[in-house]
Design a protein around this motif. Structure first.
Motif, PDB file in Angstrom:
ATOM      1  N   GLU A  10       0.816  -1.231   0.000  1.00 43.10           N
ATOM      2  CA  GLU A  10       0.000   0.000   0.000  1.00 43.10           C
ATOM      3  C   GLU A  10       0.839   1.267   0.000  1.00 43.10           C
ATOM      4  O   GLU A  10       0.353   2.324  -0.378  1.00 43.10           O
ATOM      5  N   TYR A  74      -7.964   5.175  -0.605  1.00 47.68           N
ATOM      6  CA  TYR A  74      -7.522   4.215  -1.631  1.00 47.68           C
ATOM      7  C   TYR A  74      -6.919   2.957  -0.985  1.00 47.68           C
ATOM      8  O   TYR A  74      -7.047   1.851  -1.507  1.00 47.68           O
ATOM      9  N   SER A  75      -6.245   3.172   0.136  1.00 50.08           N
ATOM     10  CA  SER A  75      -5.481   2.047   0.705  1.00 50.08           C
ATOM     11  C   SER A  75      -6.383   0.924   1.190  1.00 50.08           C
ATOM     12  O   SER A  75      -5.908  -0.175   1.452  1.00 50.08           O
ATOM     13  N   ILE A  76      -7.707   1.178   1.318  1.00 50.87           N
ATOM     14  CA  ILE A  76      -8.533   0.046   1.742  1.00 50.87           C
ATOM     15  C   ILE A  76      -8.664  -1.005   0.635  1.00 50.87           C
ATOM     16  O   ILE A  76      -8.975  -2.151   0.920  1.00 50.87           O
ATOM     17  N   TYR A  77      -8.405  -0.622  -0.608  1.00 51.34           N
ATOM     18  CA  TYR A  77      -8.511  -1.652  -1.661  1.00 51.34           C
ATOM     19  C   TYR A  77      -7.368  -1.614  -2.664  1.00 51.34           C
ATOM     20  O   TYR A  77      -7.187  -2.561  -3.450  1.00 51.34           O
ATOM     21  N   ARG A  78      -6.595  -0.548  -2.706  1.00 48.64           N
ATOM     22  CA  ARG A  78      -5.492  -0.431  -3.647  1.00 48.64           C
ATOM     23  C   ARG A  78      -4.175  -0.776  -2.948  1.00 48.64           C
ATOM     24  O   ARG A  78      -4.116  -0.716  -1.732  1.00 48.64           O
ATOM     25  N   PRO A  79      -3.107  -1.022  -3.688  1.00 52.61           N
ATOM     26  CA  PRO A  79      -3.062  -1.232  -5.137  1.00 52.61           C
ATOM     27  C   PRO A  79      -3.884  -2.464  -5.517  1.00 52.61           C
ATOM     28  O   PRO A  79      -3.935  -3.437  -4.774  1.00 52.61           O
ATOM     29  N   SER A 106     -12.452  -3.153  -5.674  1.00 53.42           N
ATOM     30  CA  SER A 106     -12.862  -1.926  -4.980  1.00 53.42           C
ATOM     31  C   SER A 106     -14.197  -2.132  -4.278  1.00 53.42           C
ATOM     32  O   SER A 106     -14.942  -3.052  -4.611  1.00 53.42           O
TER      33      SER A 106
ATOM     34  N   MET B   1       0.553   5.736   8.978  1.00 54.90           N
ATOM     35  CA  MET B   1      -0.576   4.937   8.494  1.00 54.90           C
ATOM     36  C   MET B   1      -0.386   3.471   8.906  1.00 54.90           C
ATOM     37  O   MET B   1       0.670   2.888   8.681  1.00 54.90           O
ATOM     38  N   LYS B   3      -0.527  -0.373   8.572  1.00 54.31           N
ATOM     39  CA  LYS B   3      -0.516  -1.263   7.416  1.00 54.31           C
ATOM     40  C   LYS B   3      -1.792  -2.099   7.439  1.00 54.31           C
ATOM     41  O   LYS B   3      -2.226  -2.586   8.467  1.00 54.31           O
ATOM     42  N   ARG B   4      -2.405  -2.253   6.263  1.00 54.56           N
ATOM     43  CA  ARG B   4      -3.679  -2.969   6.195  1.00 54.56           C
ATOM     44  C   ARG B   4      -3.564  -4.380   5.634  1.00 54.56           C
ATOM     45  O   ARG B   4      -4.208  -5.298   6.107  1.00 54.56           O
ATOM     46  N   LYS B   5      -2.780  -4.534   4.566  1.00 53.91           N
ATOM     47  CA  LYS B   5      -2.903  -5.769   3.790  1.00 53.91           C
ATOM     48  C   LYS B   5      -1.643  -6.632   3.868  1.00 53.91           C
ATOM     49  O   LYS B   5      -0.539  -6.137   3.644  1.00 53.91           O
ATOM     50  N   GLU B  87     -10.330   0.639   9.247  1.00 51.28           N
ATOM     51  CA  GLU B  87     -11.473   1.562   9.189  1.00 51.28           C
ATOM     52  C   GLU B  87     -12.583   1.140  10.152  1.00 51.28           C
ATOM     53  O   GLU B  87     -13.284   1.984  10.704  1.00 51.28           O
ATOM     54  N   GLU B 377     -15.251  -0.880   5.799  1.00 49.40           N
ATOM     55  CA  GLU B 377     -14.193  -1.660   5.154  1.00 49.40           C
ATOM     56  C   GLU B 377     -14.408  -1.824   3.650  1.00 49.40           C
ATOM     57  O   GLU B 377     -13.503  -2.277   2.936  1.00 49.40           O
ATOM     58  N   GLY B 378     -15.608  -1.497   3.182  1.00 48.06           N
ATOM     59  CA  GLY B 378     -15.842  -1.518   1.746  1.00 48.06           C
ATOM     60  C   GLY B 378     -16.087  -2.890   1.150  1.00 48.06           C
ATOM     61  O   GLY B 378     -15.976  -3.073  -0.054  1.00 48.06           O
TER      62      GLY B 378
END
Lengths: 453, 453
Positions: A10, A74-79, A106, B1, B3-5, B87, B377-378
């Motif tokens: 991310e 963006y960082s919730i689903y990107r890259p 997304s 930030m 890290k999420r993923k 989130e 979280e989308g």
């Protein structure tokens, strides 16, 4: 085993959008005010858009920063992942290398979220309370509903009527994100009422829905309009797709010979293609860029390059575009996101200058390709994206015939989980193909005359 | 930030499944043949399952290899991501760290694909031509349809009637993968006809659909039966989820205090929890493992631990399980995957031995939590997974009240794109909660007496 998936972390989400206006060999003509026929001034657009987006619309800066809050969301689903379609390659027995950038990860399941977040952010930052928009198949409205809910903005969506009934769960998604949704043409606007008077059975079109949304926004002080494609700033926001993809193709150790995207107003195609187009221009390379439109709405392959309105009622500026005429109402294909009469100004200029190409695919061929993709790659593609897949399949088979290994990259702009009604009809052989005659196009263009050509 | 993923590369897909039977402090009682009341022999199961799966059912080997072809097909969607729910944490203002393993990336959108691929492979390898199965909400049938299509096996699916009508696009998905789908109870089987005679309006249940599928499989030489949960070998295949998650939590630099999964027959819960449970047993640690069932089908929290049939008609072996009685027909909640009367033998033994815990959540609380998750979280979660989320939310709020930072890991077993009809009803306040009285449970258990206790 061939490697399939190329992930970025991310902190590799691009921090700048790429603005192709800085690199276009030939600049497009300016949009014109329909009353004065003079180039529109930024102030003319203020009732519709926040000033930052108006500036982006005309900016010549090559790189425009992604705001921190936008970058964070963006960082919730990107890259998004770049995936090599090893199973599709195997099914086609092709020497081609096929890669896809998958934007279906997304929140609302398509690339539209990339610009939705940016647009909602800029509106919020300038004190806007409410946004009004149109949506075709619903991807754009869904994306904007997610973004508006996040930033605490109200949202009203005019959804093209035929899609409203074809894809009922899109409405549910938008409602779940606190947006209100109205089928278009509606009786809420003068534009909608006029269409309904002329044709009570109108299936609606993106052009009509845009008229309705623009009309509402123009009348309300704290309300702005938001568009999901076509405009320069929308294409700009989508370039994060291609910027990521360049790094991911570098990881894969090759660059595409062909870059392919489906085409409605141009945003997913441009988002993937423009950063590669810059590389290609700089290097004098031989990459080809193919926009794939539906045969039933063939503005790029059979339209005329001239000034036209972006909407049916003629409320927008006049834009230099490939168009079928703003009065054109496309047949009721399920790829609702591609049912738009024109192409944006940048794309039109690039096509005119032969820097990109276009092709058209029929509805059943697109579903055939989509189903093959679902069975091999395990992702149900959106009907829009399936048009790109159909062209990928054709190019991969051509590579097999010619015995040449080509590298093909396409944008899988979204998933098709909300489009299963269309797959159901396709499986039952109930999905028609539509052909548009030259006479129909000529008639629509004649009906759509504008004061300048 | 934050890290999420946390991604693993495809060469980090586990090469072995983890078999918890090698590590259970107390072994469960054997399944019994209903006629003889003696432990069943492998040969008794041969009409239903290929021999490799029967061997896995009783294996005491700690690690069982993932076949190459299965490993290859996993690589189209695995490893699945581990995501920190930054989130959701922010929305709950909690000191807890919340992580989820996202299994919705699989072709059919849930963890079920993990065992579907393995089962289809073993059936194919032993010459089976056709598989018959049940499905509740449709995740399992969808997953198996994808796998069977890949391996060239025919598939017939008995889909619980209430879900068949609640989630029509699941049928379309299965049809797109060349499977045939029949609402259950049906008139194709003796079991189905009996239920319809007793109650023509029966909404169906997993227990009934299992009876129908088992009946068809047992009668046809080249046909086998396949189950999407409950059995030891199914849970075994799902452990790749937890094996990946351990490596990903190591990347995140922490281990969970709580591991949470929703609970129908046990497969997504077990898949995530078992590998962590082994770590915990070895280290004498204090991790807690919470299975979350619906209040309307509370076998773990209010059922009885005894021998019972896995299906309604009494065609399966007798299994030592927590059960509400095999005659229990759960209310028509949308989380169709959780509408099962019993728990698998391993899970039941672990609960009995207090190595895992269970809790129950009502339908509206699960949808509340699911909607919060979607907005933050989308990702639209499946109604099943939303039960896990509801418990995660409760634990995160408890951590806030207590001012203690806990690390919570849960299994987001699937997406809810095919469940938007349920979200639509929820948004309109049309989704009821159901309570089950002690009398109803006692009555069902009395109706479900079996020859041994």
């Amino acid at each position: 085993m061939k490697k399939r998936k190329y992930y970025l972390s991310e902190n590799e989400i691009p921090e700048f959008y790429y603005n192709i206006q800085a690199d276009m060999p030939k600049m497009m003509q300016p949009p014109l005010h329909p009353a004065t026929l003079q180039p529109i001034a930024p102030v003319d657009l203020e009732p519709l858009f926040p000033m930052e987006l108006i500036k982006q619309e005309v900016s010549l800066e090559r790189y425009i920063p992604v705001p921190d809050e936008v970058h964070h969301l963006y960082s919730i689903y990107r890259p998004s992942p770049l995936i090599r379609a090893t199973e599709l390659e195997r099914a086609l027995d092709t020497p081609a290398h096929i890669y896809y950038k998958y934007e279906g990860v997304s929140p609302s399941g398509s690339h539209k979220t990339n610009t939705a977040i940016a647009q909602a952010y800029y509106n919020k930052a300038e004190g806007v309370k409410k946004i009004v928009t149109e949506t075709g198949a619903g991807q754009w409205g869904s994306a904007l509903s997610f973004a508006c809910n996040h930033f605490g903005l109200q949202l009203q969506v005019f959804m093209v009527k035929v899609s409203y009934f074809q894809k009922p769960y899109r409405k549910t998604y938008m409602n779940a994100m606190n947006a209100s949704v109205v089928p278009s043409p509606s009786t809420l606007t003068v534009s909608g009422k006029k269409v309904l008077t002329d044709n009570p059975e109108s299936p609606g079109s993106l052009g009509i829905a845009i008229s309705e949304a623009v009309e509402i926004a123009a009348q309300n002080e704290d309300t702005r309009y938001s568009l999901g494609s076509v405009l320069n700033h929308v294409l700009l926001h989508q370039t994060i797709i291609g910027l990521e993809a360049i790094r991911q193709m570098e990881m894969a150790g090759e660059m595409p010979d062909l870059v392919i995207g489906c085409f409605g107003g141009g945003s997913n195609f441009a988002g993937l293609a423009f950063p590669f187009l810059r590389l290609n221009l700089k290097a004098g390379g031989k990459m080809r860029f193919i926009a794939v439109e539906p045969e039933s709405c063939p503005k790029l392959t059979r339209g005329t390059f001239r000034y036209d309105f972006g909407d049916t009622a003629g409320l927008t500026p006049l834009i230099p575009m490939y168009t079928l005429g703003h009065q054109f109402v496309p047949p009721e294909i399920h790829a609702g996101g591609l049912r738009y009469h024109g192409a944006g100004a940048i794309i039109s200029q690039l096509l005119q200058d032969k820097l990109i190409e276009a092709t058209a695919v029929g509805q059943s061929r697109s579903f055939d390709a989509g189903l093959l993709f679902a069975r091999t790659e395990g992702i149900i593609p959106a009907p829009e994206s399936s048009h790109a897949i159909a062209t990928v399949v054709a190019e991969a088979l051509k590579a097999r015939e010619e015995g040449i290994s080509r590298t093909i990259l396409f944008n899988l702009s979204g998933h098709g989980h909300y489009d299963m009604g269309a797959f159901e009809r396709f499986l039952k052989n109930e999905l028609p193909d539509y052909s548009i005659s030259d006479e129909e196009i000529a008639k629509s263009l004649a009906m759509s005359e504008v004061p300048v050509n």
